[in-house]
Design a protein around this motif. Sequence first.
Motif, short mmCIF file in Angstrom:
data_model
loop_
_atom_site.label_atom_id
_atom_site.label_comp_id
_atom_site.label_asym_id
_atom_site.label_seq_id
_atom_site.Cartn_x
_atom_site.Cartn_y
_atom_site.Cartn_z
N ALA A 20 0.82 -1.22 0.00
CA ALA A 20 0.00 0.00 0.00
C ALA A 20 0.85 1.27 0.00
N GLY A 21 1.96 1.22 -0.73
CA GLY A 21 2.76 2.44 -0.89
C GLY A 21 1.98 3.47 -1.70
N ALA A 22 2.32 4.72 -1.54
CA ALA A 22 1.57 5.79 -2.19
C ALA A 22 1.61 5.67 -3.71
N ALA A 23 2.77 5.30 -4.27
CA ALA A 23 2.86 5.19 -5.72
C ALA A 23 1.98 4.07 -6.25
N SER A 24 1.97 2.94 -5.56
CA SER A 24 1.13 1.82 -5.98
C SER A 24 -0.34 2.21 -5.96
N ILE A 25 -0.77 2.88 -4.90
CA ILE A 25 -2.17 3.28 -4.78
C ILE A 25 -2.53 4.29 -5.86
N ALA A 26 -1.63 5.21 -6.16
CA ALA A 26 -1.90 6.19 -7.21
C ALA A 26 -2.09 5.50 -8.56
N GLU A 27 -1.25 4.52 -8.84
CA GLU A 27 -1.33 3.82 -10.12
C GLU A 27 -2.58 2.95 -10.19
N LEU A 28 -2.95 2.32 -9.08
CA LEU A 28 -4.19 1.54 -9.03
C LEU A 28 -5.40 2.45 -9.28
N SER A 29 -5.38 3.62 -8.66
CA SER A 29 -6.48 4.57 -8.84
C SER A 29 -6.52 5.11 -10.26
N GLN A 30 -5.35 5.45 -10.79
CA GLN A 30 -5.28 6.00 -12.13
C GLN A 30 -5.84 5.02 -13.16
N ASN A 31 -5.62 3.72 -12.91
CA ASN A 31 -6.06 2.69 -13.86
C ASN A 31 -7.36 2.02 -13.45
N ALA A 32 -7.98 2.49 -12.35
CA ALA A 32 -9.28 1.98 -11.89
C ALA A 32 -9.25 0.46 -11.69
N VAL A 33 -8.25 -0.02 -10.96
CA VAL A 33 -8.08 -1.46 -10.74
C VAL A 33 -8.55 -1.83 -9.34
N PRO A 34 -9.49 -2.77 -9.20
CA PRO A 34 -9.85 -3.24 -7.86
C PRO A 34 -8.67 -3.96 -7.24
N SER A 35 -8.50 -3.83 -5.93
CA SER A 35 -7.28 -4.35 -5.33
C SER A 35 -7.51 -4.92 -3.94
N ILE A 36 -6.59 -5.81 -3.57
CA ILE A 36 -6.42 -6.25 -2.19
C ILE A 36 -5.09 -5.70 -1.74
N LEU A 37 -5.11 -4.87 -0.72
CA LEU A 37 -3.90 -4.21 -0.25
C LEU A 37 -3.39 -4.88 1.02
N VAL A 38 -2.08 -5.11 1.04
CA VAL A 38 -1.42 -5.74 2.19
C VAL A 38 -0.37 -4.75 2.69
N PRO A 39 -0.71 -3.90 3.66
CA PRO A 39 0.24 -2.87 4.12
C PRO A 39 1.52 -3.48 4.66
N TYR A 40 2.63 -2.87 4.29
CA TYR A 40 3.93 -3.28 4.83
C TYR A 40 3.96 -2.90 6.31
N PRO A 41 4.06 -3.89 7.21
CA PRO A 41 3.86 -3.60 8.64
C PRO A 41 4.97 -2.78 9.28
N TRP A 42 6.13 -2.69 8.62
CA TRP A 42 7.25 -1.95 9.23
C TRP A 42 7.48 -0.61 8.55
N ALA A 43 6.52 -0.15 7.78
CA ALA A 43 6.66 1.17 7.15
C ALA A 43 6.68 2.26 8.22
N ALA A 44 7.42 3.32 7.94
CA ALA A 44 7.55 4.41 8.90
C ALA A 44 6.18 4.97 9.28
N ASP A 45 5.96 5.11 10.58
CA ASP A 45 4.70 5.65 11.11
C ASP A 45 3.49 4.84 10.65
N ASP A 46 3.73 3.60 10.20
CA ASP A 46 2.64 2.71 9.75
C ASP A 46 1.82 3.40 8.66
#
Length: 389
Positions: free
Chosen positions: A287-313
């Motif tokens: 669920a990085g910002a770039a991935s979400i932007a590209e999913l939104s831009q291309n209107a793709v339904p998704s299952i997101l698995v957040p990286y648990p050790w990302a800064a500030d979650d």
Amino acid sequence: MNQNTDQPEAADHRLHVVMAAGGTGGHIYPALAVADQLRTLDPTMRITFSGTKRGMESDLIPMNGYDFAPVRVIPFSRQEGWKRYLVPFILLSSAVQSAVKFRRDRVDLVIGMGGYPSMPAVLGAWFAGVPRLLHESNAIPGKANKFALTFTQNLGVVFAEVEGHKRGSKYDVRVVGLPIRETTHAPHNNGSNRLRERLGLQAGNRLIVVSGGSAGAVSLTNAALEAASKCRSSNDTVFLIKTGGKDFDRAAEKLASLPVGAKVHLIAHIDDMNAAYESADLFISRAGAASIAELSQNAVPSILVPYPWAADDHQRHNAQAMVAKGAAMTVEDADLAQGKLAGLIDDLLSAPEVLRSMSARASTDKHRHAAGEMASWAIDLIKNRSNRK
């Protein structure tokens, strides 16, 4: 007479913008997108990137035709050992050096795109009295931008939720989206048709694309391989799993142990992500910002698995923003080993109306214009010399 001698000097001055970004592609690629738009608006503009030699930026920036000026800064991380306690001193020293360079090189604006390598340039710009503009790509501002917000009032964001973090009416916070570089590719569906043909997909096949980021994600790859062998809908479903280069051989060995019926294509890297987005019936991703932007831009339904050790979650907050708008579903990384991914995939593939709704709710065109909006904003700040904030 004096007026005439001043005019040629002003006319000869090339605008000079410093882009401060580094650490990961999530900061660097949006910065490149803004830089491209700045060059479009003013082909004579001088653009310099500030970052560290240890990050991806040291290779990516020169590769894309921009000047790179390295600065010394380290993250406040346990991995740095005792050196992390030197961070304030190293940051201050680098900021002072940056300020001197900015005054000498007549820098007109510094744009901070996030990541710890951006901090010396933003602080240095404040020392030098150079206008500053920030961009925050996540739903929760990262540590670097939280720090940098102390020294500027101009912030472009991707998620409207970040507006709640502005401190008073003096802050200019705009929802601009995530800057994405313009690419020239075949009309919609041509690229996707080629990808489906290359994978040997039939007309009735559904394609699930799994991507754990540029380096891949072992836990996500393992869960996807398990899902491919257990999904009730596996007869007409094909999985394309991006492993990253380091994990490809291990994943290939694991794939060999799966039942013969599992339809899986492993790939170390996806060269044409546009085709992957256009082809996918469902996308499984971090669920990085770039991935979400590209999913939104291309209107793709998704299952997101957040990286648990990302800064500030921050990836969890990014995913929650997508879930809240009905564009995605989420699975915790810790739950992947319990087989929950396969069940969720089955539920979604058996409800095509849900997938259509998720696609519609994901759709947005805002990211396509984000780089242009940031570039225009930057030009406005340069022209308004009284707005040095």
